[in-house]
Design a protein around this motif. Sequence first.
Motif, PDB file in Angstrom:
ATOM      1  N   CYS A  56       0.519  -1.269  -0.202  1.00  0.00           N
ATOM      2  CA  CYS A  56       0.050   0.065   0.023  1.00  0.00           C
ATOM      3  C   CYS A  56       0.982   1.444   0.226  1.00  0.00           C
ATOM      4  CB  CYS A  56      -0.896  -0.034   1.232  1.00  0.00           C
ATOM      5  SG  CYS A  56      -2.047  -1.273   1.167  1.00  0.00           S
ATOM      6  N   GLN A  57       1.991   1.335   0.917  1.00  0.00           N
ATOM      7  CA  GLN A  57       2.688   2.625   0.927  1.00  0.00           C
ATOM      8  C   GLN A  57       3.467   2.568  -0.480  1.00  0.00           C
ATOM      9  OE1 GLN A  57       5.205   1.510   4.323  1.00  0.00           O
ATOM     10  NE2 GLN A  57       3.553   2.184   5.838  1.00  0.00           N
ATOM     11  N   GLN A  58       4.010   1.672  -1.147  1.00  0.00           N
ATOM     12  CA  GLN A  58       4.425   1.828  -2.384  1.00  0.00           C
ATOM     13  C   GLN A  58       3.667   2.418  -3.574  1.00  0.00           C
ATOM     14  OE1 GLN A  58       7.976   1.440  -2.830  1.00  0.00           O
ATOM     15  NE2 GLN A  58       7.488   2.449  -4.624  1.00  0.00           N
ATOM     16  N   ALA A  59       2.572   1.569  -3.621  1.00  0.00           N
ATOM     17  CA  ALA A  59       1.416   2.098  -4.489  1.00  0.00           C
ATOM     18  C   ALA A  59       0.842   3.372  -4.447  1.00  0.00           C
ATOM     19  CB  ALA A  59       0.190   1.238  -4.580  1.00  0.00           C
ATOM     20  N   GLU A  60       1.047   3.950  -3.256  1.00  0.00           N
ATOM     21  CA  GLU A  60       0.762   5.469  -2.932  1.00  0.00           C
ATOM     22  C   GLU A  60       1.971   6.756  -3.529  1.00  0.00           C
ATOM     23  OE1 GLU A  60       0.178   5.811   1.082  1.00  0.00           O
ATOM     24  OE2 GLU A  60      -1.992   5.142   1.046  1.00  0.00           O
ATOM     25  N   GLN A  61       3.022   5.732  -3.595  1.00  0.00           N
ATOM     26  CA  GLN A  61       4.411   6.604  -4.018  1.00  0.00           C
ATOM     27  C   GLN A  61       4.651   6.288  -5.354  1.00  0.00           C
ATOM     28  OE1 GLN A  61       7.534   5.643  -1.619  1.00  0.00           O
ATOM     29  NE2 GLN A  61       6.517   6.219   0.232  1.00  0.00           N
ATOM     30  N   LEU A  62       4.956   4.944  -5.860  1.00  0.00           N
ATOM     31  CA  LEU A  62       5.405   4.869  -7.407  1.00  0.00           C
ATOM     32  C   LEU A  62       5.189   3.238  -7.646  1.00  0.00           C
ATOM     33  CD1 LEU A  62       6.744   6.114  -9.865  1.00  0.00           C
ATOM     34  CD2 LEU A  62       8.886   5.357  -8.537  1.00  0.00           C
ATOM     35  N   VAL A  63       4.432   3.077  -8.663  1.00  0.00           N
ATOM     36  CA  VAL A  63       4.185   1.411  -8.979  1.00  0.00           C
ATOM     37  C   VAL A  63       5.232   1.155 -10.237  1.00  0.00           C
ATOM     38  CG1 VAL A  63       2.736  -0.080 -10.156  1.00  0.00           C
ATOM     39  CG2 VAL A  63       1.677   1.482  -8.333  1.00  0.00           C
ATOM     40  N   HIS A  64       5.525   1.917 -11.139  1.00  0.00           N
ATOM     41  CA  HIS A  64       6.225   1.470 -12.362  1.00  0.00           C
ATOM     42  C   HIS A  64       7.008   2.791 -13.119  1.00  0.00           C
ATOM     43  CE1 HIS A  64       7.413  -1.016 -15.517  1.00  0.00           C
ATOM     44  NE2 HIS A  64       7.083  -0.198 -16.378  1.00  0.00           N
ATOM     45  N   LEU A  68      14.391   1.494 -17.918  1.00  0.00           N
ATOM     46  CA  LEU A  68      15.240   2.364 -18.403  1.00  0.00           C
ATOM     47  C   LEU A  68      15.943   3.266 -17.358  1.00  0.00           C
ATOM     48  CD1 LEU A  68      12.784   3.483 -21.586  1.00  0.00           C
ATOM     49  CD2 LEU A  68      14.871   2.122 -21.695  1.00  0.00           C
ATOM     50  N   TYR A  69      15.306   3.340 -16.363  1.00  0.00           N
ATOM     51  CA  TYR A  69      15.894   3.890 -15.294  1.00  0.00           C
ATOM     52  C   TYR A  69      16.222   3.158 -13.957  1.00  0.00           C
ATOM     53  CZ  TYR A  69      12.966   6.824 -18.458  1.00  0.00           C
ATOM     54  OH  TYR A  69      12.186   7.022 -19.576  1.00  0.00           O
ATOM     55  N   ALA A  70      16.957   3.741 -13.003  1.00  0.00           N
ATOM     56  CA  ALA A  70      17.442   3.053 -11.590  1.00  0.00           C
ATOM     57  C   ALA A  70      16.188   2.979 -10.908  1.00  0.00           C
ATOM     58  CB  ALA A  70      18.442   3.959 -11.077  1.00  0.00           C
ATOM     59  N   VAL A  71      16.012   1.898 -10.164  1.00  0.00           N
ATOM     60  CA  VAL A  71      14.708   1.584  -9.514  1.00  0.00           C
ATOM     61  C   VAL A  71      15.468   1.076  -7.870  1.00  0.00           C
ATOM     62  CG1 VAL A  71      12.786  -0.089  -8.945  1.00  0.00           C
ATOM     63  CG2 VAL A  71      13.511   0.624 -11.505  1.00  0.00           C
ATOM     64  N   ALA A  72      15.268   2.203  -7.200  1.00  0.00           N
ATOM     65  CA  ALA A  72      15.753   2.097  -5.802  1.00  0.00           C
ATOM     66  C   ALA A  72      15.306   0.636  -4.894  1.00  0.00           C
ATOM     67  CB  ALA A  72      15.628   3.268  -4.986  1.00  0.00           C
ATOM     68  N   ARG A  73      14.133   0.515  -5.185  1.00  0.00           N
ATOM     69  CA  ARG A  73      13.668  -0.870  -4.283  1.00  0.00           C
ATOM     70  C   ARG A  73      14.317  -2.166  -5.141  1.00  0.00           C
ATOM     71  NH1 ARG A  73      11.822   0.822   0.469  1.00  0.00           N
ATOM     72  NH2 ARG A  73      10.078   1.892   0.466  1.00  0.00           N
ATOM     73  N   GLN A  74      14.647  -2.108  -6.264  1.00  0.00           N
ATOM     74  CA  GLN A  74      15.300  -3.058  -6.853  1.00  0.00           C
ATOM     75  C   GLN A  74      16.622  -3.526  -6.351  1.00  0.00           C
ATOM     76  OE1 GLN A  74      16.595  -3.896 -11.389  1.00  0.00           O
ATOM     77  NE2 GLN A  74      14.273  -3.391 -11.369  1.00  0.00           N
ATOM     78  N   GLN A  75      17.392  -2.082  -6.312  1.00  0.00           N
ATOM     79  CA  GLN A  75      18.783  -2.311  -5.938  1.00  0.00           C
ATOM     80  C   GLN A  75      18.761  -2.836  -4.432  1.00  0.00           C
ATOM     81  OE1 GLN A  75      21.598  -1.645  -7.105  1.00  0.00           O
ATOM     82  NE2 GLN A  75      22.974  -1.920  -5.203  1.00  0.00           N
TER      83      GLN A  75
END
Length: 393
Positions: A56-64, A68-75
């Motif tokens: 829920c917290q992530q969906a409120e901020q950014l889903v996708h 092509l760009y850095a993804v902090a959660r992925q790192q």
Amino acid sequence: MKDVLMNTYNRLPVTFVKGEGMYLHDDQGKSYFDAIAGIAVCSLGHAHPAISRAICQQAEQLVHTSNLYAVARQQQLGEQLTALAGMDRVFFSNSGAEANEAAIKLARLHGHKRGIDNPVILVMEESFHGRTMATLTATGNRKVQAGFEPLVQGFARVPYGDLEALRTAAGNLKNIVAVLVEPVQGEGGVNIPPADYLPGIRALCDEHDWLMMLDEIQTGMGRTGTAFAFQQHDLVPDVMTLAKALGNGVPIGACLARGKAAELFAPGNHGSTFGGNPLACAAGLAVVEEMKRENLWQRAAEAGEKLHQALATALHDKEGIREIRSAGLMLGIELDRPCGELVGMALEQGLLINVTADSVVRLLPPLIITDEQIGELTRLLAQLISDFLERVQ
């Protein structure tokens, strides 16, 4: 009602609308004890508050955003997984089949870098690696392959658990580049290999410059009593694939690699639009953190042993039980006859189980199962199996 869904599943006559911990509730208000956890997916149970909160917290901020760009959660998730597994790099996908596709591509790149034009991957009989064309070919089950020929070239099959067969293959085939194997075969019937099997594969891979590739899609994330099943041996694979429990229901897969295998991919070699997006990785991070905080792989080891012993005691005098096999909370009860109808019988009694390999009752309950719930599961299942064995000769 018009049936708009393709005819790909023999669905059971139930629709679930809510889950909580070990239990699911259908649209008629009936509750069910879930002993299959979405096929080893919901290892933290249903509607786990930490996972729900993270999503829920992530969906409120950014889903996708795309890769092509850095993804902090992925790192962040990559750092957690590589540290936990002793690996170097990770590629994120949407499913286990996609993770295995990445592993297969790594193996072929490894072969071509060695000057092998037609690289071959050794795979096992009774295995299951997915339903894409390459993973379907790698899978050792003719039933799921039938009708989809021609299959993909580049695979050779040997019996599971047989080191001598691997040695024979090494002598006969000079273009082998990797071995792809499940530490415990799930779909094949909860088949557990001899203790020297994985170490023997590791030695053969070192000797012949093959990649040791472990499909831990079902065994990984604590299911067998350690974070990853290979950690019960003194070895580390070159490539490991994960999915299922990594997102506790949110689709995510991962292909981890170390050493030379971790450096094979270059930009343009592989990719995924959705793989490793912020939402999926937020779920994965919450799963890893919760498993570490609660030491759930240790709980899986303890609970699996208790459940095995409880079932063995309850069924010890029943003719028709061939064997009870377990690795942590991955259990198989093999009967001496086909027992697929047990799934429907269990459903009527409010219990969700699975039958695989025609005659093996497979149990994959959430790792959060309590001792009281182990007793409840044992009572329900022992009675069902007893009734079935008395009725079906």
